[in-house]
Enzyme design. Structure first.
Site, mmCIF file in Angstrom:
data_model
loop_
_atom_site.group_PDB
_atom_site.id
_atom_site.type_symbol
_atom_site.label_atom_id
_atom_site.label_comp_id
_atom_site.label_asym_id
_atom_site.label_seq_id
_atom_site.Cartn_x
_atom_site.Cartn_y
_atom_site.Cartn_z
ATOM 1 C CE1 TYR A 142 6.866 6.894 0.683
ATOM 2 C CE2 TYR A 142 4.948 5.844 1.454
ATOM 3 C CZ TYR A 142 6.076 6.337 0.401
ATOM 4 O OH TYR A 142 5.544 5.808 -0.891
ATOM 5 C CB ALA A 175 -0.746 -0.025 1.153
ATOM 6 C CE LYS A 176 3.103 7.171 -3.628
ATOM 7 N NZ LYS A 176 4.477 6.718 -3.126
ATOM 8 C CB ALA A 177 -0.252 3.237 3.943
#
Length: 289
Positions: free
Chosen positions: A163, A157-159
């Site tokens: 990050y 997921a680009k969650a």
């Protein structure tokens, strides 16, 4: 120096309508601010067209499902919102940021099923992510943080929460005079930079880490297709740290990074060679077609 990102002229799309930039705010008890219940996309528009736009919108909705919520807009509505933002601001070349998150509502613990899901689209004019590194080659530190196992996080997921260690790694790298940091994964394999995928060249062939515990970037996939069309052999595999010494060239790929050659990772040095330059130029041509 540019104005702070919360204090600019312009227009942002938020929850179904265009509003003045400075009015695009959320409450302090927004769930995403406390528990990272947020997903996003970074995209670039070239000559008025967002590269792989629909693919990004599809990934946004898929990322949301991975962290247990639904984006309350269709692909078509997300696409329209992005282009409305570009038009409202008069931009043809810009970076586009779409973000969806659990907002403020009845829940303020870890659970947030009762809270509304919100979405916004912002854009800004943004040049080369690594400055002059496209000519000289970026200098990378080696992070002490590792990309975690897919058993511990939704790694594809680009969650936002994924990050956190990237931010810390990049801060440490910048403090050491580098533009970014390379990260290993939980097994000790070469993984990625803090916001970009990695490619290496040896004996005319390309080697890139297998994305089994980190994001398989859209730019990464595009570059692999381009290399194969050029007849270059591409190996997607696990790469050991000791292999870095034998690679001749290296580059990064990502929407923000585009294709950026790397000149150094820690003590390992790389040539900004013909293949790195060629793929960077070919990518630049492709996105502007």
């Amino acid at each position: 120096m540019s104005a702070a990102y919360d204090d600019r002229d312009g227009t942002i799309w938020m929850d179904g309508k265009l509003i003045p930039w400075r009015d695009a705010n959320v409450h302090i008890l927004t769930h995403a601010m406390h528990y990272a219940s947020s997903v996003f996309e970074g995209e670039r528009a070239y000559n008025g067209k967002i590269f792989k736009s629909v693919q990004h919108s599809e990934r946004l909705k898929a990322s949301a499902k991975m962290i247990d919520f639904e984006v309350p807009y269709s692909i078509e509505e997300i696409e329209k919102a992005k282009y409305d933002v570009l038009a409202a601001n008069g931009w043809t070349d810009a970076y586009v940021r779409v973000v969806a998150w659990r907002g403020a509502g009845e829940d303020m613990g870890v659970a947030s099923a009762k809270n509304p899901v919100r979405m916004a689209v912002a854009a800004w004019e943004w040049g080369a992510y690594y400055g002059d590194a496209k000519m000289k080659g970026a200098k990378l530190d080696i992070s002490k943080w590792k990309r975690p196992s897919p058993e511990t996080i939704p790694s594809h997921a680009k969650a936002a929460g994924l990050y956190m260690i990237c931010t810390m790694s990049k801060h440490a790298a910048e403090a050491n005079g580098c533009s970014d940091a390379m990260m290993f994964d939980y097994r000790g394999y070469v993984a990625e930079a803090t916001g970009a995928n990695m490619f290496f060249v040896k004996d005319g062939e390309v080697h890139t880490p297998k994305p089994d515990c980190f994001l398989n970037g859209i730019t990464r996939q595009t570059v692999i297709e381009m290399l194969k069309e050029k007849g270059v052999t591409v190996h997607e595999r696990h790469i050991m740290p000791e292999e870095l010494e034998g690679f001749e060239q290296c580059w990064l790929t990502g929407t923000a990074a585009e294709v950026t050659p790397v000149g150094q990772i820690g003590d390992y040095k790389f040539e900004v060679g013909a293949m790195a330059r060629d793929i960077a130029e070919s990518y630049e041509k492709l996105v502007r077609e």
